[in-house]
Scaffold this active site. Structure first.
Site, PDB file in Angstrom:
ATOM      1  N   LEU A   1      26.958 -71.669  18.375  1.00  0.00           N
ATOM      2  CA  LEU A   1      26.497 -71.883  17.003  1.00  0.00           C
ATOM      3  C   LEU A   1      27.431 -72.790  16.212  1.00  0.00           C
ATOM      4  CD1 LEU A   1      25.346 -68.255  16.031  1.00  0.00           C
ATOM      5  CD2 LEU A   1      23.908 -70.192  16.691  1.00  0.00           C
TER       6      LEU A   1
ATOM      7  N   VAL B   1      31.827 -69.562  17.542  1.00  0.00           N
ATOM      8  CA  VAL B   1      30.814 -68.556  17.249  1.00  0.00           C
ATOM      9  C   VAL B   1      29.593 -68.820  18.122  1.00  0.00           C
ATOM     10  CG1 VAL B   1      29.412 -67.459  15.467  1.00  0.00           C
ATOM     11  CG2 VAL B   1      31.643 -68.421  14.870  1.00  0.00           C
TER      12      VAL B   1
ATOM     13  N   ASP C   1      39.342 -67.506   1.668  1.00  0.00           N
ATOM     14  CA  ASP C   1      38.673 -68.758   2.025  1.00  0.00           C
ATOM     15  C   ASP C   1      37.183 -68.666   1.725  1.00  0.00           C
ATOM     16  OD1 ASP C   1      38.501 -71.361   2.909  1.00  0.00           O
ATOM     17  OD2 ASP C   1      38.297 -70.816   5.025  1.00  0.00           O
TER      18      ASP C   1
ATOM     19  N   MET D   1      39.608 -71.085  13.733  1.00  0.00           N
ATOM     20  CA  MET D   1      40.306 -70.228  14.692  1.00  0.00           C
ATOM     21  C   MET D   1      39.381 -69.622  15.728  1.00  0.00           C
ATOM     22  SD  MET D   1      41.114 -66.793  12.523  1.00  0.00           S
ATOM     23  CE  MET D   1      41.950 -66.157  13.954  1.00  0.00           C
TER      24      MET D   1
END
Length: 633
Positions: free
Chosen positions: A19, A27, A141, A24
């Protein structure tokens, strides 16, 4: 490697497709073969797994978030390790895409989110932050790509707490690196300071601003430049980009975007309450909200201008002592004072409880990187109408007065007096520097020279005539200045130097008239700009409880200027909230109406200083004149 994992099974999760890749982790869309449901599988990047402490923290953060059970927070099902030892998280899969994707798609079709939907989504994100903060988890974030949307449109916050692991990774690998997305980063995070939940509130304020206006408040050609703007420049007032919002909405966005954390909403719960009030105001424009928005530094009343406004709790100004009150600074000292003051005091948006005056820009502006409070372009700006509640008098830049058989009033010659009057304006003026609406208002001359620099050549070439008026929302002023040499130059960004006018006010003359300054005394300086690239601007000072002069930068003053054949005109609207007072007919303020002259182009020397009061001295309000708020001329 991303495609290598497609088709493989990790524990009970069969990977179907890749995806996205973040800072980090990769996905993947996977399927739980036991429960037969889709999941989002986040697998840590192999380059980060060399540090065992970091890996352990990744798992601890995931376990903490997994304990949260909230409809607006992504649900984490399990954590584990891949066959080659990479940590992973199995999370709830949200098929509706992200807020970023929806905004991009709408923008491509020249559309945007409705105001009601914006406030609803922001409220849902605030709910998620409230639950996370109570559990001790800070996002760090928050951005549109980290806000997912269910198929029914509900917002779901993801990557909670994972940013803390990213931040730790950055500290381990790049000394001094600041983690986060620059467009949404709070000032304290930009400087590497420890953050708390108020950093998330700032980020949500940026997202709110973007959803409502179509752009983030700060944009530049490098991340460092964006961070600098977050630190030192006020966001362009939202009202410049959206004229149709309620006052409660403008206030909520502004409070989120305060530079200092203690001046923002202190909790996500406070923000949620403000968003509820804004949504109520947007869905019922005639609603006159009289409840107070609790803020860390003041209470902002949202009221109709037709009703008396409760006195606002005084704003605690940033305590930066100036070496002397501005009119007395000369030569290089004046330049230093102006540089320090202007960087901190560049005007921000209005956040009082009334609709804002419209300012029509007459100047051509610098590039988009020079942030000002006025629209700037290479052609005249088309004014946009402000939609106001019924029976609300708003300074208007678009309404044309209906034809009338009554001839316009004859200009009244200026008078020399220490006691000025300000009539009540039933119809708010256009703030554009054109003073045609002021023809029937008596003007007061700043006729007395109260200061002169040693280098002044003795030429008397400056006169300034002041006109003042008021309504329940604003103190209005119009100043006509005759000056044969207009000196106005810029040194660096957001700096004014040269000719200006200023007004000193004692808002509690009847209560504490004294020979020393106090927190109810103000000086507001108005710069006309250079009528080319440097726009008009306003700066505010006050005094603290010790009588020391301090900056008071958070104001909503609107100012415009026009060049004339003999000098220039300045027109401005000063919100009563910025003076921490409620006006009423018959009220008497202490006042000193002043003008300063600089004929040395390229310098900041204030050669002479004129006042409408001959006895006026800098630090003694009892030497100033008076300003009486009257019901008519």
């Amino acid at each position: 490697m991303t495609e290598e994992l497609v088709g493989q099974q990790i524990d009970q999760y069969r990977i179907e497709r890749h995806l996205a890749r973040g800072g980090m982790a990769d996905v993947y869309l996977a399927r739980d073969v036991y429960l037969q449901r889709p999941v989002a599988l986040k697998i840590m990047l192999s380059a980060l797994t060399q540090d065992q402490e970091l890996t352990a923290r990744f798992q601890r953060e995931a376990q903490a978030i997994a304990k949260l059970n909230h409809p607006n927070i992504i649900q984490i099902y399990t954590t584990g390790l891949t066959t080659n030892g990479l940590p992973y998280l199995a999370m709830q899969y949200i098929p509706g895409g992200s807020l970023q994707e929806e905004m991009t798609q709408l923008a491509g079709n020249a559309r945007s989110l409705s105001t009601q939907r914006v406030l609803t989504l922001a409220g849902q994100v605030a709910d998620a932050l409230r639950a996370a903060h109570k559990a001790g988890i800070i996002h760090r974030d928050l951005k549109p790509s980290n806000i997912l949307l269910r198929e029914d449109g509900t917002a779901v916050v993801t990557d909670l707490g994972i940013a803390a692991v990213q931040e730790a990774s950055a500290r381990l690998t790049r000394t001094g690196h600041v983690m986060g997305t620059p467009y949404y980063m709070s000032p304290e995070q930009a400087t590497g300071k420890p953050v708390d939940g108020r950093a998330d509130i700032y980020a949500l304020g940026v997202i709110l601003y973007e959803m409502l206006s179509g752009t983030v408040p700060f944009k530049a050609d490098s991340p460092l430049a964006v961070l600098s703007q977050h630190l030192y420049e006020p966001p362009p007032p939202l009202v410049e980009r959206r004229r149709d919002l309620s006052v409660a909405t403008y206030q909520t966005v502004e409070m989120c975007l305060q530079k200092e954390p203690e001046k923002r909403f202190q909790t996500a719960e406070q923000l949620r309450a403000a968003l509820n009030q804004a949504l109520q105001a947007e869905t019922n424009p005639r609603l006159q909200a009289t409840e107070l928005l609790d803020t860390p530094t003041r209470q902002v009343a949202v009221t109709s201008p037709a009703e008396p406004v409760e006195p606002a709790t005084p704003v605690t100004p940033t305590k930066r002592r100036l070496p002397a009150w501005l009119p007395y600074a000369g030569g290089a000292a004046a330049a230093v004072v102006l540089i320090l003051a202007a960087v901190l005091l560049w005007p921000g948006g209005d956040d009082d409880g009334n609709e804002l005056p419209t300012a029509v820009s007459q100047s051509t502006g610098p590039s988009d990187l020079a942030i000002t409070v006025f629209p700037t372009s290479t052609s005249p700006v088309e004014p946009t109408e402000i939609v106001a509640p019924a029976d609300t008098a708003v300074p208007n830049a678009t309404d044309t007065p209906p034809p009338s058989s009554t001839p316009p009033p004859t200009p009244i010659p200026p008078i020399v007096t220490t006691n000025a009057n300000a009539p009540f304006f039933s119809s708010a003026p256009t703030i554009d520097g054109n003073l045609n609406e002021w023809l029937g208002v008596t003007s007061v001359l700043a006729a007395h020279r109260t200061f002169e620099d040693a280098g002044w050549d003795g030429s008397e070439d400056l006169t300034a005539a002041w006109q003042l008026a008021w309504d329940n929302s604003y103190l209005y002023l119009a100043v006509t200045v005759s000056d044969d040499i207009h000196a106005q130059n810029q040194s660096g960004n957001l700096i004014f130097q040269g000719d200006s006018v200023d007004m000193q006010l004692d808002t509690n003359r009847q209560g504490d008239l004294s020979s020393s300054l106090s927190s109810d005394d103000f000086q507001i300086t108005f710069s006309p700009g250079d009528f080319n690239t440097l726009p008009p601007s306003a700066f505010r000072w006050t005094a603290d409880s010790n009588g020391s002069i301090v900056n008071a930068p958070d104001h909503g003053i609107i100012v415009q200027a026009q060049r004339t054949g003999t000098g220039y005109t300045i027109e401005a609207a000063v919100p009563w909230r910025d003076l921490n007072m409620t006006p009423s007919t018959g009220m008497v303020l202490g006042a000193s109406l002043n003008a300063t002259d600089n004929d040395q182009v390229g310098t900041a020397v204030q050669e002479v200083f004129y006042s409408h009061v001959a006895s006026r001295t800098l630090l003694s309000p009892n030497t100033w004149g008076t300003l009486t708020l009257t019901s008519g001329n």
